[in-house]
Scaffold this motif. Structure first.
Motif, short mmCIF file in Angstrom:
data_model
loop_
_atom_site.label_atom_id
_atom_site.label_comp_id
_atom_site.label_asym_id
_atom_site.label_seq_id
_atom_site.Cartn_x
_atom_site.Cartn_y
_atom_site.Cartn_z
N GLU A 183 61.17 8.50 84.17
CA GLU A 183 60.54 7.91 85.36
C GLU A 183 61.34 6.70 85.83
O GLU A 183 61.49 6.46 87.03
CB GLU A 183 59.11 7.49 85.05
CG GLU A 183 58.38 6.89 86.24
CD GLU A 183 57.00 6.38 85.87
OE1 GLU A 183 56.31 5.91 86.79
OE2 GLU A 183 56.64 6.45 84.68
N ARG A 234 55.09 10.55 90.10
CA ARG A 234 56.24 10.01 90.80
C ARG A 234 57.27 11.10 91.10
O ARG A 234 57.85 11.18 92.18
CB ARG A 234 56.90 8.89 89.99
CG ARG A 234 58.12 8.29 90.66
CD ARG A 234 58.79 7.27 89.76
NE ARG A 234 57.96 6.11 89.56
CZ ARG A 234 57.91 5.07 90.39
NH1 ARG A 234 58.67 5.06 91.48
NH2 ARG A 234 57.13 4.04 90.15
N CYS A 235 57.50 11.98 90.14
CA CYS A 235 58.48 13.04 90.32
C CYS A 235 58.03 14.03 91.39
O CYS A 235 58.80 14.40 92.28
CB CYS A 235 58.73 13.76 89.00
SG CYS A 235 59.55 12.73 87.76
N VAL A 239 62.73 19.18 83.62
CA VAL A 239 61.68 18.17 83.53
C VAL A 239 60.30 18.80 83.63
O VAL A 239 59.40 18.50 82.83
CB VAL A 239 61.88 17.11 84.63
CG1 VAL A 239 60.71 16.13 84.64
CG2 VAL A 239 63.18 16.37 84.41
N PHE A 287 65.97 13.57 90.07
CA PHE A 287 64.89 14.50 89.74
C PHE A 287 65.20 15.90 90.28
O PHE A 287 64.97 16.90 89.61
CB PHE A 287 63.57 13.99 90.31
CG PHE A 287 62.44 14.98 90.14
CD1 PHE A 287 62.00 15.35 88.89
CD2 PHE A 287 61.84 15.55 91.24
CE1 PHE A 287 60.98 16.27 88.73
CE2 PHE A 287 60.81 16.47 91.10
CZ PHE A 287 60.39 16.82 89.84
N VAL A 302 64.36 8.00 87.69
CA VAL A 302 63.97 8.52 89.01
C VAL A 302 63.64 7.38 89.97
O VAL A 302 63.92 7.46 91.16
CB VAL A 302 62.78 9.48 88.85
CG1 VAL A 302 62.22 9.87 90.21
CG2 VAL A 302 63.20 10.72 88.08
N ALA A 361 65.03 19.13 87.98
CA ALA A 361 63.62 19.44 88.18
C ALA A 361 63.13 20.54 87.24
O ALA A 361 62.02 20.46 86.69
CB ALA A 361 63.36 19.82 89.64
#
Length: 915
Positions: free
Chosen positions: A178, A225-226, A195, A188, A181, A192
């Motif tokens: 986090e 957040r992502c 993660v 991210f 990112v 992606a």
């Protein structure tokens, strides 16, 4: 039996014998003295100093920590077997990099390459110290540099930590990701797939996260957040990875270590795997014994508390789970719309969109049904206000999920619960009624308001009027400066001016919606007055909405007619006229005057779209132009907008001319009495502003149509204003307006010329006050320029009309011959009763007229009138009321006049017949 008899002999001393060794008694631990025959083996030598081999010399020029260690030594200690040494080394690096930022800039890659090993450190304090070091020093210091190498160095270790056997290390790895990112959002999209897969794995460990909700809370916040970085319908402008990396300049050496591009198909597949895990995670929290607040009643769903026994961790985890579900659904909507709208490879895209719709209608539908079963969540009444607020926030998050899902797919899910919750939220029936509770409710209600336009256009047959009524009541009840009021304004804009993705046919056919639209629109001008000048950002949003309504509403439509009726409400925003103001003899200026320039610009531009102007609003706007500190630029913008409105047929010709002439006659500007003003004087600025306004208005008058017709209207208004004895600059402005419209021969009527004669004479005598005594000296150039500006309009009118010139010359003679003044003067008694000054002023005017070539030709035809003026000057010099000095000054002026006229026109004394 008798014992042995004691010896009676005395004890004798022992005899002395020879002793070989003497025995000493020593204390324990005492060092024995050396033997007498011991050999001294001590070696004494001088120290050999080699400067080139000194350790201290190697540190010269290097930054060191408080303990005297270099960056290289500290990085080596981060791999020490002792956890305390590793942690102290990280703290020392933090201090060293803070005090010597150049070290970080030069060795950033080496630092990150070494520090990344501690991401999977078994000691919790070491990992937390590393997190603070990256967050406060490393990433902020490297943010301006190329992020590619930094991301490639650290991501491999983060993924390794995400699969670590220790659960704490796995959770902490998500915090590190986090952090990456947060500073490098493009990372991210690069990773992606991995993660999201790791998030799926960590959330499947149900027993682990139920026991440690605090650590799971951090991981879920990172997931939110992502997911927020994904493009969605609400944020179409999100840059793709390629666009983002091109702008930031990724190194080519980084390309082989990361995926070259991400694909939406892979992300969709991972989100399909993530959605069931998120729903099950939320269900796990709601079924936890620590979360249930009430016992289950037959036929009733269990009531769920928003706060568990272990504090707010459960609530935050539940909220993050719901937010993640909502963000995933938004991406599904974006992906579905993208596939349907793409032109390239349309067949495959349509197939993918079809598969996506099938997945949404089956799996996702069954998953969201689990949320609907517990919605709305309700807290135990015995609990605190905090519990009610947390429960309300969770319900808002669930409502957003269903509203987004309902917009995407027309499902069979019953929206009655959601609509009922939305209705209650708008009416304020949910959450506490305290001030803090109301503020909390309005804060989270803002996120639900964008769905109201979608609900209106979704139900084409019969829009939900209850929701619209509740929305209107909420809009009227909230404070003008609140965020809820602005959110309502945004929703109103969407319902007044819907985008292309909505079917606007409903606006033309449904009378109920039109009723609400009219009511909302009439609330906007009073809202501007309530906001005042204290909230310019809010006022700007409201004015932008009014401008868009004027621009896009079709002319002649019911909304356009209602837009015209807003003019009366706008008067208080601009300026309240004298007869409507409570102040005694004053003018009540509205918020428009004190708002920033960009807000004033929007307010002025919106005026153009009134199809029929109200005379009261025009008067209000005119008084705003007279405000002493109004930016001159805004005055010219008002003139420009009103002139454009006149050309478009929105303003009557009489009203437009009245506005322009009133601005010329009332705008305040006065020159200094010394003939000219300094550069920094405020009146200088006003004087120059009036000059620019005069030029702009003269240009507008010439563009309005037939010149003769315009002059016929203008001369009546100007003569009426001149009769009020305006200031000198305003008189000059009006005379210039007449001169710009008149031609040779004059278009002025005989009646207007007669009325104009007296005004022109008084104006010229006042202007003579600024004529220097010696107009041939170069030092008087500023005064001469000012006098020329004042007198040239009169010269133009004289050149166009000989009748006006003769009339003014006759009035000059009468002014000298009569003892009382026959005209009004701006300078009061200056020329009222002082004969000497009146004669001097007229003489100066005649001399100044002879300096103009056109006036020389005109004056050559007025010998008789000039002769009478000179005769009156001679008679004035013989007046008994004058002293010798004044008589002498008049005779000097007479000689000067006769000399110049004789030289210019070839006149002699016989022709003038002056004795």
């Amino acid at each position: 039996m008798v014992g042995p008899k004691k010896s009676s002999k005395k004890s004798q001393k022992p005899q002395k014998r020879g002793v070989d060794f003497k025995k000493y008694k020593h204390k324990i631990g005492r060092k024995l003295p050396p033997a007498k025959n011991a050999t001294n083996t001590e070696i004494k030598s001088k120290a050999i100093i080699l400067p080139e081999q000194s350790v201290a010399s190697e540190r010269t020029g290097l930054a060191v920590s408080d303990r005297g260690m270099t960056l290289k030594e500290l990085l080596q200690q981060t791999s020490h077997r002792n956890a305390r040494v590793r942690r102290d080394a990280l703290n020392a690096i933090m201090d060293l990099a803070s005090k010597h930022p150049l070290e970080l800039k030069l060795h950033k890659l080496a630092i990150i390459e070494k520090l990344r090993e501690r991401i999977s450190d078994e000691d919790k304090s070491v990992r937390e110290t590393l997190y603070q070091l990256l967050k406060t020093v490393i990433f902020p210091g490297c943010k301006e540099d190329i992020p590619g190498p930094i991301i490639s160095l650290i991501m491999a270790y983060i993924f390794n930590a995400m699969t670590h056997l220790m659960f704490d290390i796995r959770l902490m790895a998500f915090n590190f990701f986090e952090l990456v990112v947060q500073h490098y959002p493009s990372s991210f999209l690069l990773y992606a797939d991995k993660v999201l897969q790791n998030y799926v794995d960590i959330l499947r460990k149900k027993h682990s996260y139920i026991q440690d909700k605090g650590k799971l809370r951090s991981a879920l916040s990172g997931l939110v957040r992502c997911l927020s970085l994904f493009p969605s319908v609400e944020r179409k402008a999100s840059p793709s990875y390629e666009e983002n990396t091109d702008k930031r300049g990724t190194l080519h050496a980084f390309e082989t270590e990361v995926p070259r591009e991400h694909t939406d198909e892979n992300i969709v597949n991972k989100l399909e795997d993530l959605m069931p895990v998120l729903v099950n995670c939320f269900e796990e929290f709601t079924q936890s014994p620590s979360v249930l607040a009430k016992p289950q009643i037959r036929g009733q769903r269990p009531s769920v508390s928003a706060k568990s026994q272990d504090g707010s961790h459960s609530f935050r985890c539940m909220l993050y789970v719901l937010q993640s579900i909502d963000l995933a659904i938004k991406y599904f909507i974006y992906w579905s719309n993208k596939c349907q709208g793409e032109s390239e490879d349309m067949v495959s895209c349509m197939n993918e969109a079809s598969d996506m719709t099938v997945w949404g209608e089956t799996k996702l539908l069954s998953l969201l049904t689990k949320l609907l079963e517990v919605f709305p969540l309700s807290s135990d009444r015995s609990r605190t206000e905090k519990n009610d607020e947390e429960c309300y926030e969770l319900n808002v998050a669930i409502a957003k999920i269903f509203l987004n899902f309902n917009e995407w797919i027309d499902t069979t899910i019953s929206m009655e619960k959601v609509l009922e919750f939305l209705n209650d939220a708008l009416h304020g029936k949910i959450c506490c009624n305290t001030e803090s509770g109301k503020a909390f409710r309005e804060k989270h209600l803002v996120s639900l308001l964008p769905f109201i336009p979608k609900l209106v256009f979704r139900e084409k047959s019969s829009p939900n009027c209850d929701i619209l009524q509740a929305f209107t009541e909420a809009f009227n009840a909230c404070k003008p400066e609140s965020s809820l009021k602005l959110a309502c304004v945004s929703a109103i804009e969407e319902m007044l001016l819907p985008s292309n993705r909505y079917d606007t046919h409903i606006l033309d056919t449904n009378e109920k919606i039109r009723h609400f639209q009219i009511e909302w629109m009439h609330k906007l001008p009073p809202l501007l007055v309530q906001l005042g000048d204290r909230h310019p950002s809010s006022s700007k949003i409201v004015m932008h909405l009014l401008l868009r309504v004027g621009q896009h509403v079709p002319m002649g439509s019911p909304i356009a007619l209602e837009f015209d009726s807003l003019q009366d409400s706008f008067i208080e925003f601009y300026c309240t006229l004298q007869d409507e103001c409570n102040d005694q003899g004053g003018i009540c200026y509205g918020p428009f005057i004190m708002l920033p320039r960009d807000c004033q610009e929007l307010a002025i531009c919106s005026l153009y779209y009134f199809s029929r102007w109200n005379s009261l609003l025009l008067s209000s706007l005119t008084y705003c132009c007279f405000y002493h500190s109004l930016d001159p630029y805004l005055i010219f913008r008002i003139i420009e907008v009103l002139q454009s409105s006149y050309k478009a047929g929105h303003i009557k010709i009489g009203d437009q001319i009245s506005f322009l002439i009133t601005l010329l006659a009332r705008f305040g500007a006065y020159p200094e009495k010394n003939g000219y003003v300094t550069e920094n004087n405020e009146m200088t600025s006003k004087h120059r502003t009036l000059q620019d306004i005069t030029r702009a208005i003269c240009s507008c008058l010439c563009e309005m149509g037939d010149i003769a017709l315009i002059l016929q209207i203008v001369q009546k208004i100007i003569l009426s204003e001149m009769s009020l004895n305006p200031p000198l600059d305003n008189m000059c402005a009006m005379l210039r307006a007449l001169a710009s419209l008149d031609s040779r021969p004059t278009l002025l009527s005989e009646e207007s010329i007669i009325k104009l004669g007296n005004s022109v004479l008084g104006y010229m005598v006042d202007s003579a006050y600024y004529i220097p005594e010696n107009m041939h000296e170069s030092t008087a150039c500023d005064q001469m320029r000012l006098c020329k500006y004042y007198l040239v309009p009169c010269f133009i009118l004289f050149d166009n009309s000989d009748q006006l010139l003769i009339l003014v010359l006759n009035l000059m003679g009468s002014l000298i011959a009569e003892n009382r003044r026959t005209f009004l003067s701006c300078h009061g008694d200056t020329y009222s009763f002082n004969l000497s000054k009146r004669v001097n002023a007229i003489a100066s005017i005649l001399l100044f007229m002879h300096k103009d070539e056109k006036m020389q030709r005109s004056l050559s035809c007025c010998k008789a009138e000039i002769r009478h003026v000179l005769q009156d000057i001679v008679k004035a010099s013989e007046n008994s009321d004058l002293n010798l000095e004044e008589k002498h000054r008049i005779r000097i002026r007479f000689v000067e006049l006769t000399t110049i006229m004789g030289r210019m026109h070839g006149w002699n004394a016989d022709e003038l017949k002056i004795t």
